[in-house]
Scaffold this motif. Structure first.
Motif, short mmCIF file in Angstrom:
data_model
loop_
_atom_site.label_atom_id
_atom_site.label_comp_id
_atom_site.label_asym_id
_atom_site.label_seq_id
_atom_site.Cartn_x
_atom_site.Cartn_y
_atom_site.Cartn_z
N GLN A 346 0.82 -1.21 0.00
CA GLN A 346 0.00 0.00 0.00
C GLN A 346 0.86 1.27 0.00
O GLN A 346 0.42 2.32 -0.49
N LEU A 347 2.06 1.14 0.54
CA LEU A 347 2.99 2.28 0.53
C LEU A 347 3.80 2.36 -0.77
O LEU A 347 4.73 3.16 -0.89
N SER A 348 3.43 1.50 -1.72
CA SER A 348 4.10 1.48 -3.04
C SER A 348 5.59 1.17 -2.90
O SER A 348 6.43 1.79 -3.53
N ARG A 349 5.88 0.16 -2.05
CA ARG A 349 7.27 -0.28 -1.90
C ARG A 349 7.33 -1.79 -2.17
O ARG A 349 7.60 -2.59 -1.30
N PRO A 350 7.10 -2.15 -3.41
CA PRO A 350 7.08 -3.58 -3.76
C PRO A 350 8.42 -4.25 -3.58
O PRO A 350 8.49 -5.44 -3.25
N ASP A 351 9.52 -3.52 -3.82
CA ASP A 351 10.85 -4.14 -3.68
C ASP A 351 11.09 -4.56 -2.23
O ASP A 351 11.63 -5.65 -1.97
N GLU A 352 10.72 -3.70 -1.31
CA GLU A 352 10.90 -4.05 0.10
C GLU A 352 9.98 -5.21 0.50
O GLU A 352 10.37 -6.08 1.31
N ALA A 353 8.79 -5.23 -0.08
CA ALA A 353 7.87 -6.33 0.22
C ALA A 353 8.43 -7.65 -0.27
O ALA A 353 8.38 -8.68 0.44
N ILE A 354 9.00 -7.62 -1.49
CA ILE A 354 9.59 -8.86 -2.03
C ILE A 354 10.78 -9.29 -1.19
O ILE A 354 10.97 -10.47 -0.88
N ALA A 355 11.60 -8.32 -0.78
CA ALA A 355 12.76 -8.66 0.04
C ALA A 355 12.33 -9.26 1.38
O ALA A 355 12.95 -10.21 1.89
N PHE A 356 11.28 -8.69 1.95
CA PHE A 356 10.77 -9.20 3.22
C PHE A 356 10.25 -10.63 3.08
O PHE A 356 10.51 -11.51 3.92
N ILE A 357 9.54 -10.88 1.96
CA ILE A 357 9.03 -12.24 1.70
C ILE A 357 10.16 -13.23 1.55
O ILE A 357 10.14 -14.33 2.10
N ASN A 358 11.18 -12.85 0.77
CA ASN A 358 12.32 -13.75 0.56
C ASN A 358 13.05 -14.06 1.87
O ASN A 358 13.48 -15.20 2.12
N LYS A 359 13.18 -13.02 2.71
CA LYS A 359 13.88 -13.21 3.97
C LYS A 359 13.12 -14.19 4.87
O LYS A 359 13.70 -15.13 5.43
N GLU A 360 11.79 -14.03 5.01
CA GLU A 360 11.00 -14.89 5.86
C GLU A 360 10.95 -16.31 5.32
O GLU A 360 11.03 -17.29 6.08
N ALA A 361 10.84 -16.41 4.01
CA ALA A 361 10.82 -17.73 3.39
C ALA A 361 12.13 -18.46 3.62
O ALA A 361 12.17 -19.67 3.86
#
Length: 534
Positions: A346-361
């Motif tokens: 929602q904050l238009s930060r898709p790169d950070e969202a992807i990085a967060f997903i990769n880290k948790e995974a």
């Protein structure tokens, strides 16, 4: 008819028959004695009269009755005899209470023995009625029989005299009868009270119900009396001992269980609860309690139930709880992470969202991969993974030593027991670490290895630790460092029980993290199970 009435009638009738029989016997015996005494008295009087010189000399006179009648009547009236008759050898009377009968023939026909020179007592019916007579011959100076003296008492008068003497006796008999019936009533009341007011058919029904209850309960039961003799054994107990319950009844308890604890209960009267024992190769819980009657120990009873089933159920519940907690932790954790990802998008930060997903995974994948490669048993892996997620949700850092390894194959008992051990110990460690989170970061560290002959688990935390000797209290059932609660105080007890069943050891030491370190060592080979005392 009630039992009280039956006992009253039975005992009362028995007393009545006994007393009346004794009274009748005593009455007859007394009457016979009275008759005998009167006969002896009559005989002695007759002998006295026959020996009087005046009587002997009168037989030589023409009218002997003139001398003999006054003498005989005077004596008769003095002693109270019914008659005194003196006669000659032809049985002609020289004296008689009725003067008109003087000179007539004597009646009774019992003079022959007297004429033969014998003195005796006889019973015959004379002119005055049936009588008891004392007869003796009259002898002249040369010793020849010249006549007979007969002194008699009417039997009717003898019986009346005996009755007068026995009147008090019958009063006593009546009193005994009354006392006997009163005693019968008291006995019947005491018997009724001793059986708690029950009727025979009620006692029979209660006995059948008692037997049905004893034999139908799932718990084994053995009862002994005050002498240590077995009185009751139900089917469940007999099955554990692989024998028929009838073979044990009446035997001394020590002949069946030499080291039984029931004798101790008989001696001190103190009950024993929740004693863990092996009986017939099965793990059971035994309770022993004394039996009291009027504040006196009259026996003891032991009940036992198979704890193996309870433990299996507990383990199943523990596994389900572990799975549920793991799923709940993952759900809660991933729910938070989804909200985080949603916020980044929602904050238009898709790169950070992807990085967060990769880290948790990657973190989750690393944990799973570690357990896959280092733990052979999937059930143990599942428990460890669930506890990792649970700790992560609570904010506790749970670390698994990188060199940990568990490649040994486990049997079903080992798997179930280790799930109980790991689940409860790690849960306690997490809670202990959280209790000191204000002082230091809550951390739990796990290490395990199957190198050598044992499976070794080392679990330490950053909690408050323990004081010297305190860890022995932790293992007591119902104890909890978090206060009294019906749902607490069982975890470490289950751990100790599971370790004992696997033949392992449980020890404590201080942790480098500042808290406690628990070390569990379990042999790879299952130990044999023996039979402990009842």
């Amino acid at each position: 008819m009630t039992l009280l009435t039956k006992i009253l009638i039975l005992v009362g009738t028995l007393v009545t028959v006994t007393v009346l029989a004794l009274g009748y016997y005593f009455n007859q015996h007394s009457a016979d004695q009275m008759k005998e005494q009167k006969g002896e008295q009559a005989l002695h009087i007759a002998q006295s009269i026959a020996g009087m010189p005046a009587v002997v000399e009168a037989f030589e006179l023409e009218n002997p009755e003139n001398i003999i009648q006054p003498i005989a009547e005077g004596i008769r009236q003095e002693i109270g005899a019914e008659f005194i008759v003196v006669g000659n050898l032809e049985s002609i009377r020289y004296s008689h209470p009725v003067e008109d009968r003087i000179g007539e023939q004597m009646v009774g026909g019992d003079n022959e023995r007297a004429f033969a020179g014998e003195s005796y007592v006889s019973e015959a019916e004379g002119s005055l009625g049936p009588s008891v007579r004392g007869k003796t011959p009259v002898l002249d100076i040369e010793g020849n029989v010249i006549g007979v003296v007969s002194v008699g008492f009417l039997q009717e008068d003898v019986q009346l005299t005996a009755g007068e003497y026995l009147t008090d006796t019958w009063y006593i008999i009546g009193g005994l009868l009354a006392f006997g019936w009163l005693g019968a009533g008291v006995i019947s009341l005491l018997v009724k009270r001793s059986i708690y007011g029950l009727e025979p058919h009620e006692i029979g029904r209660l006995y059948k119900e008692r037997e049905a209850v004893i034999q139908s309960v799932h718990e084994g039961l053995i009862a002994i009396d005050a002498n240590g003799k077995i009185q009751t054994v139900n089917q469940a107990a007999a099955q554990h001992m692989n024998d028929d319950e009838a073979l044990f009844v009446g035997r001394d308890i020590t002949s069946v269980f030499p080291h039984t604890g029931l004798l101790e209960v008989l001696e001190n009267g103190k009950p024993q609860f929740n004693q863990d024992l092996w009986i017939g190769g099965e793990y059971v819980i035994v309770n022993r309690v004394p039996i009291y009657h009027n504040h006196t120990i009259t026996g003891a009873v032991a009940t036992f139930r198979n704890r193996t089933e309870m433990l299996e159920l507990s383990r199943e519940l523990t596994k389900i709880k572990e799975y549920a907690e793991g799923l709940r932790a993952q759900t809660h954790e991933f729910s938070n992470k989804l909200y985080t990802i949603s916020g980044l998008l929602q904050l238009s930060r898709p790169d950070e969202a992807i990085a967060f997903i990769n880290k948790e995974a990657q973190v989750q994948q690393d944990s799973i991969q570690f357990l896959i490669y280092n733990v052979e048993d999937t059930l143990i892996s599942a428990v460890l993974l669930g506890k990792m997620n649970r700790a992560r949700e609570l904010g506790v850092q749970l670390e698994v030593e990188s060199e940990s390894s568990l490649q040994s194959s486990l049997n079903e008992d080992q798997r179930e027991h280790l799930v109980t051990i790991i689940g409860n110990v790690v849960e306690n460690a997490v809670e202990a670490a959280l209790s000191c989170m204000q002082e230091r970061r809550p951390t739990v560290r796990i290490a395990f290895t199957d190198f050598g002959d044992d499976l070794v688990f080392e679990i330490e935390d950053s909690g408050p630790g323990f004081k010297t000797g305190e860890h022995t209290v932790w293992l007591q059932q119902g104890y909890s460092s978090k206060g009294k609660n019906g749902n607490r105080g069982v975890g470490l007890t289950l751990v100790q029980t599971a370790v004992d069943e696997l033949g392992g050891t449980l020890s404590f030491e201080e942790s480098d993290l500042g808290g406690a370190c628990m070390i569990i060592a379990v042999p790879k080979a299952q130990p044999g199970r023996g039979k402990l005392p009842w």
